[in-house]
Scaffold this motif. Structure first.
Motif, PDB file in Angstrom:
ATOM      1  N   ILE A 189       0.839  -1.206   0.000  1.00 26.39           N
ATOM      2  CA  ILE A 189       0.000   0.000   0.000  1.00 26.39           C
ATOM      3  C   ILE A 189       0.874   1.255   0.000  1.00 26.39           C
ATOM      4  N   ALA A 190       1.906   1.261   0.832  1.00 26.77           N
ATOM      5  CA  ALA A 190       2.808   2.423   0.883  1.00 26.77           C
ATOM      6  C   ALA A 190       3.529   2.608  -0.447  1.00 26.77           C
ATOM      7  N   ALA A 191       3.954   1.510  -1.066  1.00 21.60           N
ATOM      8  CA  ALA A 191       4.643   1.602  -2.359  1.00 21.60           C
ATOM      9  C   ALA A 191       3.692   2.084  -3.449  1.00 21.60           C
ATOM     10  N   ALA A 192       2.474   1.562  -3.457  1.00 19.35           N
ATOM     11  CA  ALA A 192       1.503   1.998  -4.463  1.00 19.35           C
ATOM     12  C   ALA A 192       1.142   3.467  -4.263  1.00 19.35           C
ATOM     13  N   GLY A 193       0.942   3.864  -3.021  1.00 19.62           N
ATOM     14  CA  GLY A 193       0.645   5.266  -2.745  1.00 19.62           C
ATOM     15  C   GLY A 193       1.794   6.172  -3.126  1.00 19.62           C
ATOM     16  N   SER A 194       3.005   5.749  -2.808  1.00 16.72           N
ATOM     17  CA  SER A 194       4.179   6.542  -3.171  1.00 16.72           C
ATOM     18  C   SER A 194       4.351   6.629  -4.685  1.00 16.72           C
ATOM     19  N   ALA A 195       4.054   5.538  -5.371  1.00 16.05           N
ATOM     20  CA  ALA A 195       4.145   5.558  -6.834  1.00 16.05           C
ATOM     21  C   ALA A 195       3.120   6.520  -7.429  1.00 16.05           C
ATOM     22  N   CYS A 196       1.912   6.511  -6.891  1.00  9.65           N
ATOM     23  CA  CYS A 196       0.888   7.449  -7.370  1.00  9.65           C
ATOM     24  C   CYS A 196       1.294   8.892  -7.089  1.00  9.65           C
ATOM     25  N   ILE A 197       1.866   9.113  -5.905  1.00  8.17           N
ATOM     26  CA  ILE A 197       2.345  10.456  -5.567  1.00  8.17           C
ATOM     27  C   ILE A 197       3.469  10.857  -6.520  1.00  8.17           C
ATOM     28  N   GLY A 198       4.382   9.948  -6.770  1.00 13.50           N
ATOM     29  CA  GLY A 198       5.495  10.237  -7.673  1.00 13.50           C
ATOM     30  C   GLY A 198       5.037  10.507  -9.097  1.00 13.50           C
ATOM     31  N   LEU A 199       4.020   9.759  -9.541  1.00 14.72           N
ATOM     32  CA  LEU A 199       3.518   9.958 -10.902  1.00 14.72           C
ATOM     33  C   LEU A 199       2.799  11.294 -11.062  1.00 14.72           C
ATOM     34  N   SER A 200       2.261  11.812  -9.970  1.00 13.49           N
ATOM     35  CA  SER A 200       1.594  13.107 -10.052  1.00 13.49           C
ATOM     36  C   SER A 200       2.586  14.257  -9.846  1.00 13.49           C
ATOM     37  N   GLY A 201       3.853  13.948  -9.892  1.00 11.56           N
ATOM     38  CA  GLY A 201       4.899  14.941  -9.680  1.00 11.56           C
ATOM     39  C   GLY A 201       4.870  16.084 -10.668  1.00 11.56           C
ATOM     40  N   GLY A 202       4.313  15.871 -11.840  1.00 14.00           N
ATOM     41  CA  GLY A 202       4.219  16.951 -12.816  1.00 14.00           C
ATOM     42  C   GLY A 202       3.269  18.042 -12.372  1.00 14.00           C
ATOM     43  N   ARG A 203       2.275  17.676 -11.579  1.00 16.34           N
ATOM     44  CA  ARG A 203       1.301  18.655 -11.107  1.00 16.34           C
ATOM     45  C   ARG A 203       1.639  19.198  -9.732  1.00 16.34           C
ATOM     46  N   ALA A 246       5.287  14.027   0.852  1.00 17.78           N
ATOM     47  CA  ALA A 246       4.235  13.014   0.871  1.00 17.78           C
ATOM     48  C   ALA A 246       4.826  11.601   0.908  1.00 17.78           C
ATOM     49  N   ILE A 247       5.904  11.392   0.180  1.00 18.71           N
ATOM     50  CA  ILE A 247       6.552  10.072   0.203  1.00 18.71           C
ATOM     51  C   ILE A 247       7.175   9.805   1.573  1.00 18.71           C
ATOM     52  N   LEU A 248       7.775  10.834   2.173  1.00 20.90           N
ATOM     53  CA  LEU A 248       8.316  10.678   3.528  1.00 20.90           C
ATOM     54  C   LEU A 248       7.210  10.311   4.507  1.00 20.90           C
ATOM     55  N   GLY A 249       6.057  10.951   4.398  1.00 16.65           N
ATOM     56  CA  GLY A 249       4.925  10.624   5.267  1.00 16.65           C
ATOM     57  C   GLY A 249       4.453   9.187   5.084  1.00 16.65           C
ATOM     58  N   ALA A 250       4.428   8.722   3.850  1.00 19.71           N
ATOM     59  CA  ALA A 250       4.022   7.340   3.575  1.00 19.71           C
ATOM     60  C   ALA A 250       5.006   6.348   4.195  1.00 19.71           C
ATOM     61  N   ILE A 251       6.291   6.639   4.076  1.00 19.32           N
ATOM     62  CA  ILE A 251       7.309   5.737   4.633  1.00 19.32           C
ATOM     63  C   ILE A 251       7.215   5.696   6.157  1.00 19.32           C
ATOM     64  N   LEU A 252       7.084   6.858   6.777  1.00 21.85           N
ATOM     65  CA  LEU A 252       6.998   6.906   8.238  1.00 21.85           C
ATOM     66  C   LEU A 252       5.733   6.211   8.750  1.00 21.85           C
ATOM     67  N   ALA A 253       4.616   6.415   8.069  1.00 25.90           N
ATOM     68  CA  ALA A 253       3.374   5.756   8.482  1.00 25.90           C
ATOM     69  C   ALA A 253       3.495   4.237   8.342  1.00 25.90           C
ATOM     70  N   ALA A 254       4.149   3.776   7.278  1.00 30.00           N
ATOM     71  CA  ALA A 254       4.342   2.334   7.089  1.00 30.00           C
ATOM     72  C   ALA A 254       5.245   1.759   8.181  1.00 30.00           C
ATOM     73  N   LEU A 255       6.307   2.476   8.526  1.00 30.75           N
ATOM     74  CA  LEU A 255       7.188   2.007   9.609  1.00 30.75           C
ATOM     75  C   LEU A 255       6.433   1.917  10.926  1.00 30.75           C
ATOM     76  N   GLY A 256       5.656   2.929  11.233  1.00 32.37           N
ATOM     77  CA  GLY A 256       4.870   2.914  12.461  1.00 32.37           C
ATOM     78  C   GLY A 256       3.869   1.774  12.482  1.00 32.37           C
ATOM     79  N   ALA A 257       3.244   1.520  11.350  1.00 34.46           N
ATOM     80  CA  ALA A 257       2.255   0.443  11.283  1.00 34.46           C
ATOM     81  C   ALA A 257       2.894  -0.929  11.470  1.00 34.46           C
TER      82      ALA A 257
END
Length: 126
Positions: free
Chosen positions: A11-25, A34-45
């Motif tokens: 889930i964190a990887a998919a979310g990060s990929a979606c965030i990364g793909l929207s990097g143009g906007r 946003a990617i840092l937040g996803a990584i930290l939330a995954a570590l906590g979980a």
């Protein structure tokens, strides 16, 4: 526990990929935050669930203690990271993006954790 960790990472990887793909906007600092937040939330979980899984085979006191320690650990991890990003003010990381991403992924992972815990308790009663 392994299945839970795998799902959280996916889930964190998919979310990060979606965030990364929207990097143009989005601005680069927003994407990084946003990617840092996803990584930290995954570590906590993952660490919170590992602690809870460890405590299940022990007594009620250990389960409650593990739950409290997991909550406090996540609070310290998330709060510390937000304070760190806020104080350091790195140009490469957006504070609002970190906070929003942490919050969003936290709720997703909490729902997933609740589902796994309820399924485990149901299996233990059978």
């Amino acid at each position: 526990m392994k299945r839970y960790a795998l799902i959280v990472v996916l889930i964190a990887a998919a979310g990060s990929a979606c965030i990364g793909l929207s990097g143009g906007r989005l601005e680069r600092s927003t994407v990084r935050g946003a990617i840092l937040g996803a990584i930290l939330a995954a570590l906590g979980a993952v660490f919170g669930m590992a602690l809870l899984a460890w405590s299940f085979e022990r007594g009620t006191r250990q389960v409650v203690g593990a739950m409290m320690l997991g909550m406090l650990g996540r609070l310290a991890l998330f709060g510390g990271s937000l304070v760190g990003v806020g104080l350091l003010r790195p140009a490469s990381c957006g504070m609002t993006a970190v906070a929003a991403s942490l919050l969003d992924f936290f709720f997703v992972f909490q729902a997933l954790e609740l589902m796994f815990v309820m399924r485990g308790l149901k299996g233990a009663r059978s």
